[in-house]
Design a protein around this motif. Structure first.
Motif, short mmCIF file in Angstrom:
data_model
loop_
_atom_site.label_atom_id
_atom_site.label_comp_id
_atom_site.label_asym_id
_atom_site.label_seq_id
_atom_site.Cartn_x
_atom_site.Cartn_y
_atom_site.Cartn_z
N ARG A 150 0.84 -1.22 0.00
CA ARG A 150 0.00 0.00 0.00
C ARG A 150 0.86 1.25 0.00
O ARG A 150 0.59 2.22 -0.71
CB ARG A 150 -0.94 0.01 1.21
CG ARG A 150 -2.12 -0.94 1.08
CD ARG A 150 -3.15 -0.71 2.18
NE ARG A 150 -2.60 -0.78 3.53
CZ ARG A 150 -2.45 -1.89 4.24
NH1 ARG A 150 -2.82 -3.05 3.73
NH2 ARG A 150 -1.95 -1.85 5.47
N LEU A 151 1.92 1.23 0.79
CA LEU A 151 2.82 2.38 0.87
C LEU A 151 3.51 2.63 -0.47
O LEU A 151 3.71 3.79 -0.86
CB LEU A 151 3.84 2.17 1.98
CG LEU A 151 4.81 3.31 2.25
CD1 LEU A 151 4.07 4.60 2.58
CD2 LEU A 151 5.75 2.93 3.39
N ALA A 152 3.85 1.59 -1.19
CA ALA A 152 4.49 1.74 -2.50
C ALA A 152 3.61 2.57 -3.43
O ALA A 152 4.08 3.49 -4.11
CB ALA A 152 4.77 0.37 -3.12
N ARG A 153 2.32 2.29 -3.45
CA ARG A 153 1.38 3.03 -4.30
C ARG A 153 1.33 4.50 -3.89
O ARG A 153 1.38 5.40 -4.72
CB ARG A 153 0.00 2.40 -4.24
CG ARG A 153 -1.02 3.06 -5.12
CD ARG A 153 -2.39 2.40 -4.97
NE ARG A 153 -3.36 3.01 -5.84
CZ ARG A 153 -3.98 4.15 -5.59
NH1 ARG A 153 -3.72 4.83 -4.50
NH2 ARG A 153 -4.86 4.64 -6.45
N GLN A 154 1.23 4.74 -2.59
CA GLN A 154 1.15 6.12 -2.10
C GLN A 154 2.43 6.90 -2.42
O GLN A 154 2.39 8.06 -2.83
CB GLN A 154 0.89 6.13 -0.60
CG GLN A 154 -0.48 5.60 -0.23
CD GLN A 154 -0.62 5.34 1.26
OE1 GLN A 154 0.36 5.29 2.00
NE2 GLN A 154 -1.86 5.16 1.71
N LEU A 155 3.58 6.25 -2.21
CA LEU A 155 4.86 6.91 -2.51
C LEU A 155 4.99 7.20 -4.01
O LEU A 155 5.51 8.26 -4.39
CB LEU A 155 6.02 6.03 -2.04
CG LEU A 155 6.20 5.92 -0.53
CD1 LEU A 155 7.23 4.84 -0.21
CD2 LEU A 155 6.60 7.26 0.07
N ALA A 156 4.52 6.28 -4.84
CA ALA A 156 4.59 6.50 -6.29
C ALA A 156 3.76 7.71 -6.70
O ALA A 156 4.23 8.56 -7.47
CB ALA A 156 4.11 5.24 -7.04
N LEU A 157 2.56 7.83 -6.17
CA LEU A 157 1.72 8.98 -6.51
C LEU A 157 2.34 10.29 -6.03
O LEU A 157 2.31 11.30 -6.75
CB LEU A 157 0.31 8.81 -5.93
CG LEU A 157 -0.58 7.84 -6.68
CD1 LEU A 157 -1.85 7.57 -5.89
CD2 LEU A 157 -0.91 8.38 -8.07
N ALA A 158 2.92 10.28 -4.84
CA ALA A 158 3.57 11.49 -4.31
C ALA A 158 4.77 11.86 -5.18
O ALA A 158 4.98 13.04 -5.48
CB ALA A 158 3.99 11.27 -2.86
N GLN A 159 5.56 10.88 -5.60
CA GLN A 159 6.73 11.17 -6.43
C GLN A 159 6.31 11.69 -7.79
O GLN A 159 6.90 12.63 -8.31
CB GLN A 159 7.61 9.93 -6.58
CG GLN A 159 8.89 10.20 -7.33
CD GLN A 159 9.75 11.25 -6.64
OE1 GLN A 159 10.07 11.12 -5.47
NE2 GLN A 159 10.10 12.30 -7.35
N LEU A 160 5.28 11.09 -8.38
CA LEU A 160 4.81 11.58 -9.68
C LEU A 160 4.35 13.03 -9.58
O LEU A 160 4.66 13.85 -10.45
CB LEU A 160 3.66 10.70 -10.18
CG LEU A 160 4.04 9.30 -10.65
CD1 LEU A 160 2.80 8.52 -11.03
CD2 LEU A 160 5.02 9.35 -11.81
N ALA A 161 3.64 13.37 -8.51
CA ALA A 161 3.19 14.75 -8.32
C ALA A 161 4.40 15.69 -8.22
O ALA A 161 4.40 16.78 -8.79
CB ALA A 161 2.30 14.86 -7.08
N ASP A 162 5.43 15.24 -7.52
CA ASP A 162 6.65 16.04 -7.39
C ASP A 162 7.32 16.25 -8.75
O ASP A 162 7.93 17.29 -8.99
CB ASP A 162 7.61 15.35 -6.41
CG ASP A 162 8.81 16.21 -6.09
OD1 ASP A 162 8.61 17.38 -5.70
OD2 ASP A 162 9.95 15.72 -6.23
N TRP A 163 7.20 15.28 -9.64
CA TRP A 163 7.77 15.39 -10.98
C TRP A 163 6.85 16.13 -11.95
O TRP A 163 7.16 16.27 -13.12
CB TRP A 163 8.07 14.01 -11.54
CG TRP A 163 9.29 13.36 -10.97
CD1 TRP A 163 10.35 13.96 -10.34
CD2 TRP A 163 9.59 11.96 -10.99
NE1 TRP A 163 11.28 13.03 -9.97
CE2 TRP A 163 10.84 11.78 -10.36
CE3 TRP A 163 8.93 10.84 -11.47
CZ2 TRP A 163 11.44 10.54 -10.21
CZ3 TRP A 163 9.51 9.61 -11.32
CH2 TRP A 163 10.76 9.45 -10.70
N GLY A 164 5.68 16.56 -11.49
CA GLY A 164 4.77 17.29 -12.36
C GLY A 164 3.73 16.45 -13.05
O GLY A 164 3.10 16.89 -14.01
N VAL A 165 3.51 15.23 -12.58
CA VAL A 165 2.44 14.37 -13.09
C VAL A 165 1.36 14.35 -12.01
O VAL A 165 1.46 13.61 -11.04
CB VAL A 165 2.94 12.93 -13.38
CG1 VAL A 165 1.81 12.07 -13.94
CG2 VAL A 165 4.12 12.93 -14.33
#
Length: 158
Positions: free
Chosen positions: A23-38
């Protein structure tokens, strides 16, 4: 004249091989994508979130070795977001993209890699040393990626 080295924005995190780690992997992925502008809610972010969720769940369910974590790696490569999930159970290799079986109509499992196939523009299984395997999937990002920002379209002259 030598071209400057190319820097690929990358996020890497080791996570416990537990449902909580998946579950944490999914949340971290979304946070990182937002940081990259996605941004959250875009097709790319949603596709990557489902792919990460499915691959992390598979790593926890089928690739778990007691006392060993799994690794999530995201890379913003030119034109796409690359997702890599690595576990340490090399002998339990999933089928490749062309070999994913259709589950029985009433089966309660067996649809994860079908989702990855449907959402990823390409994916593969890679053997790693020491005994480990990585499932790598890529989701293409519309437009050109420039300056590490996936949500910004390139303008003439960039």
């Amino acid at each position: 004249m030598t071209a400057p080295p190319v820097t690929v924005p990358t996020f890497t995190q080791r996570l416990s091989s537990t449902p909580r780690g998946a579950r944490l992997a999914r949340q971290l992925a979304l946070a990182q994508l937002a940081d990259w502008g996605v941004p959250h809610g875009t097709e790319v972010a949603e596709a990557v979130a489902v792919i990460v969720a499915e691959l992390a769940a598979n790593a926890v369910t089928h690739g778990h070795v007691p006392g060993r974590d799994f690794e999530l790696r995201l890379s913003l490569v030119t034109g796409s977001v690359r997702v890599e999930v690595t576990d340490t159970r090399a002998e339990r290799r999933p089928p490749g993209p062309r070999d994913v079986p259709e589950p029985a109509p009433l089966a309660e499992t067996g649809r994860g890699l079908l989702l990855v196939t449907a959402l990823a523009d390409r994916w593969e299984v890679i053997d790693r040393d020491p005994p480990a395997k990585t499932v790598r999937a890529e989701v293409d990002v519309p437009g050109r990626l420039t300056r590490g920002r996936a949500g910004r379209r390139a303008r003439p002259g960039d």
